[in-house]
Design a protein around this motif. Structure first.
Motif, short mmCIF file in Angstrom:
data_model
loop_
_atom_site.label_atom_id
_atom_site.label_comp_id
_atom_site.label_asym_id
_atom_site.label_seq_id
_atom_site.Cartn_x
_atom_site.Cartn_y
_atom_site.Cartn_z
N TYR A 33 -21.13 -86.34 -27.94
CA TYR A 33 -22.13 -85.40 -27.43
C TYR A 33 -23.46 -85.55 -28.15
O TYR A 33 -24.52 -85.63 -27.52
CB TYR A 33 -21.64 -83.95 -27.58
N ASN A 34 -23.43 -85.60 -29.48
CA ASN A 34 -24.67 -85.69 -30.24
C ASN A 34 -25.44 -86.96 -29.91
O ASN A 34 -26.66 -86.94 -29.75
CB ASN A 34 -24.37 -85.63 -31.74
N LEU A 35 -24.72 -88.08 -29.80
CA LEU A 35 -25.39 -89.34 -29.47
C LEU A 35 -25.92 -89.30 -28.04
O LEU A 35 -27.06 -89.73 -27.78
CB LEU A 35 -24.42 -90.51 -29.66
N GLY A 36 -25.13 -88.79 -27.12
CA GLY A 36 -25.57 -88.70 -25.74
C GLY A 36 -26.79 -87.81 -25.58
O GLY A 36 -27.73 -88.14 -24.85
N ALA A 37 -26.78 -86.68 -26.27
CA ALA A 37 -27.91 -85.75 -26.18
C ALA A 37 -29.16 -86.36 -26.80
O ALA A 37 -30.26 -86.20 -26.26
CB ALA A 37 -27.55 -84.45 -26.89
N LEU A 38 -29.00 -87.06 -27.91
CA LEU A 38 -30.14 -87.72 -28.55
C LEU A 38 -30.74 -88.76 -27.59
O LEU A 38 -31.97 -88.82 -27.42
CB LEU A 38 -29.69 -88.39 -29.85
N LEU A 39 -29.91 -89.56 -26.97
CA LEU A 39 -30.40 -90.59 -26.05
C LEU A 39 -31.06 -89.96 -24.83
O LEU A 39 -32.09 -90.45 -24.34
CB LEU A 39 -29.23 -91.48 -25.62
N ALA A 40 -30.50 -88.86 -24.33
CA ALA A 40 -31.09 -88.17 -23.19
C ALA A 40 -32.45 -87.62 -23.54
O ALA A 40 -33.39 -87.67 -22.75
CB ALA A 40 -30.17 -87.05 -22.71
N ARG A 41 -32.57 -87.11 -24.75
CA ARG A 41 -33.84 -86.55 -25.18
C ARG A 41 -34.90 -87.63 -25.33
O ARG A 41 -36.08 -87.41 -25.03
CB ARG A 41 -33.65 -85.83 -26.51
N GLY A 84 -35.20 -90.33 -23.57
CA GLY A 84 -35.63 -90.80 -22.26
C GLY A 84 -35.50 -92.32 -22.14
O GLY A 84 -35.52 -93.05 -23.14
N GLY A 85 -35.35 -92.79 -20.91
CA GLY A 85 -35.25 -94.21 -20.66
C GLY A 85 -33.89 -94.80 -20.97
O GLY A 85 -33.70 -96.01 -20.85
N LYS A 86 -32.95 -93.96 -21.38
CA LYS A 86 -31.60 -94.44 -21.73
C LYS A 86 -30.54 -93.58 -21.04
O LYS A 86 -29.49 -93.31 -21.60
CB LYS A 86 -31.42 -94.40 -23.25
N ASP A 87 -30.85 -93.18 -19.82
CA ASP A 87 -29.97 -92.25 -19.12
C ASP A 87 -28.55 -92.77 -18.91
O ASP A 87 -27.59 -92.01 -19.10
CB ASP A 87 -30.59 -91.85 -17.78
N PRO A 88 -28.35 -94.04 -18.51
CA PRO A 88 -26.97 -94.50 -18.32
C PRO A 88 -26.14 -94.43 -19.59
O PRO A 88 -24.98 -93.99 -19.56
CB PRO A 88 -27.16 -95.95 -17.85
N GLU A 89 -26.73 -94.83 -20.72
CA GLU A 89 -26.01 -94.78 -21.99
C GLU A 89 -25.76 -93.33 -22.41
O GLU A 89 -24.67 -92.99 -22.89
CB GLU A 89 -26.80 -95.51 -23.07
N ALA A 90 -26.77 -92.50 -22.21
CA ALA A 90 -26.61 -91.08 -22.54
C ALA A 90 -25.50 -90.45 -21.72
O ALA A 90 -24.63 -89.74 -22.24
CB ALA A 90 -27.94 -90.35 -22.30
N ALA A 91 -25.50 -90.73 -20.41
CA ALA A 91 -24.47 -90.16 -19.53
C ALA A 91 -23.08 -90.64 -19.92
O ALA A 91 -22.11 -89.87 -19.87
CB ALA A 91 -24.78 -90.54 -18.08
N ALA A 134 -29.40 -82.26 -16.38
CA ALA A 134 -30.81 -82.57 -16.62
C ALA A 134 -31.10 -84.04 -16.32
O ALA A 134 -32.15 -84.37 -15.78
CB ALA A 134 -31.16 -82.24 -18.07
N ILE A 135 -30.16 -84.91 -16.67
CA ILE A 135 -30.32 -86.33 -16.36
C ILE A 135 -30.35 -86.53 -14.84
O ILE A 135 -31.19 -87.26 -14.30
CB ILE A 135 -29.19 -87.16 -17.00
N SER A 136 -29.44 -85.87 -14.13
CA SER A 136 -29.39 -85.97 -12.67
C SER A 136 -30.68 -85.45 -12.05
O SER A 136 -31.22 -86.04 -11.11
CB SER A 136 -28.20 -85.19 -12.12
N LEU A 137 -31.19 -84.35 -12.58
CA LEU A 137 -32.45 -83.79 -12.08
C LEU A 137 -33.60 -84.75 -12.31
O LEU A 137 -34.44 -84.97 -11.44
CB LEU A 137 -32.72 -82.44 -12.76
N ARG A 138 -33.62 -85.36 -13.48
CA ARG A 138 -34.69 -86.32 -13.80
C ARG A 138 -34.63 -87.52 -12.86
O ARG A 138 -35.65 -88.12 -12.52
CB ARG A 138 -34.55 -86.77 -15.26
#
Length: 227
Positions: A86-94, A96-103, A125-129
């Motif tokens: 979760y922490n790594l995914g949230a960091l990557l989502a924040r 930006g530009g790394k949505d597949p890895e974050a998801a 939020a990723i889906s919305l973006r």
């Protein structure tokens, strides 16, 4: 028509993906833990929990690269560690530009901990973006099923509803977000924009007055759209 175009643009810019909402006391406590965690890593081997916790401390200090490295190391040691995913995914989502890895990491977190409401909020939020409104609604709704008082999910779901012209539902969720978190400036801002879209200028002005107190910069942005 001008108000509607400006409002939609401002709503789009208000998509907030929140990683950590910490009080000053929490940040101070984590910073004081930094030395302890680093010492523990020196005297233990393959301690995934300490790597994850130290990553959280470093992230709170704005050291994102170091934080990411510790989350990755935590997962190398324990691949099924939901909190580290979760922490790594949230960091990557924040970032930006790394949505597949974050998801990927957020979905892994949910595989090991299905009740993790914040992971659903990030996926929404990723889906919305990405413009996938249907998936965004599903993820935000699941967040609220797991945690009805998730202010950020109420706000994010309202943004989707506003895009679909479901203004009264959007207003209801934004009011709920503000009820939960009265100082939530983004929710006040979004509520004012939705009021403008529905022609309720007086209510929009009321939100503007609140924003003048809690977020003057955002209030100034709103004022420009109301001219």
């Amino acid at each position: 028509m001008r108000i509607r175009k400006v409002a939609l643009s401002l709503l789009a810019s208000s998509v907030i993906i929140l990683f950590l909402f910490l009080t000053r006391a929490q940040v101070l406590r984590w910073e004081n833990s930094n030395t302890l965690f680093e010492y523990t890593l020196k005297v233990t081997v393959n301690n995934s929990i300490i790597h994850n916790n130290l990553g959280g401390v470093l992230l709170a200090q704005g050291k994102t690269t170091e934080a990411r490295n510790h989350f990755i190391e935590a997962l190398r040691i324990w691949p099924g560690y939901a909190d580290a995913h979760y922490n790594l995914g949230a960091l990557l989502a924040r970032e930006g530009g790394k949505d597949p890895e974050a998801a990927f990491h957020l979905l892994e977190a949910l595989q090991w901990n299905p009740g993790m409401a914040d992971a659903h909020n990030y996926l929404g939020a990723i889906s919305l973006r990405q413009g996938n409104l249907q998936e965004a609604v599903l993820q935000f709704s699941e967040t609220l099923r797991l945690n009805p008082d998730h202010a950020f999910a109420h706000h994010n779901l309202a943004l989707v509803l506003a895009r679909e012209n479901k203004f009264q539902e959007a207003i209801s969720h934004l009011r709920k977000a503000i009820q939960i978190l009265p100082s939530y400036a983004e929710a006040h801002f979004a509520l004012a924009i939705v009021y403008l879209q529905t022609g309720n200028r007086d209510q929009a002005l009321s939100q503007y007055e609140i924003l003048q107190t809690i977020d003057p910069a955002r209030a100034a942005m709103l004022f420009k759209s109301m001219k």
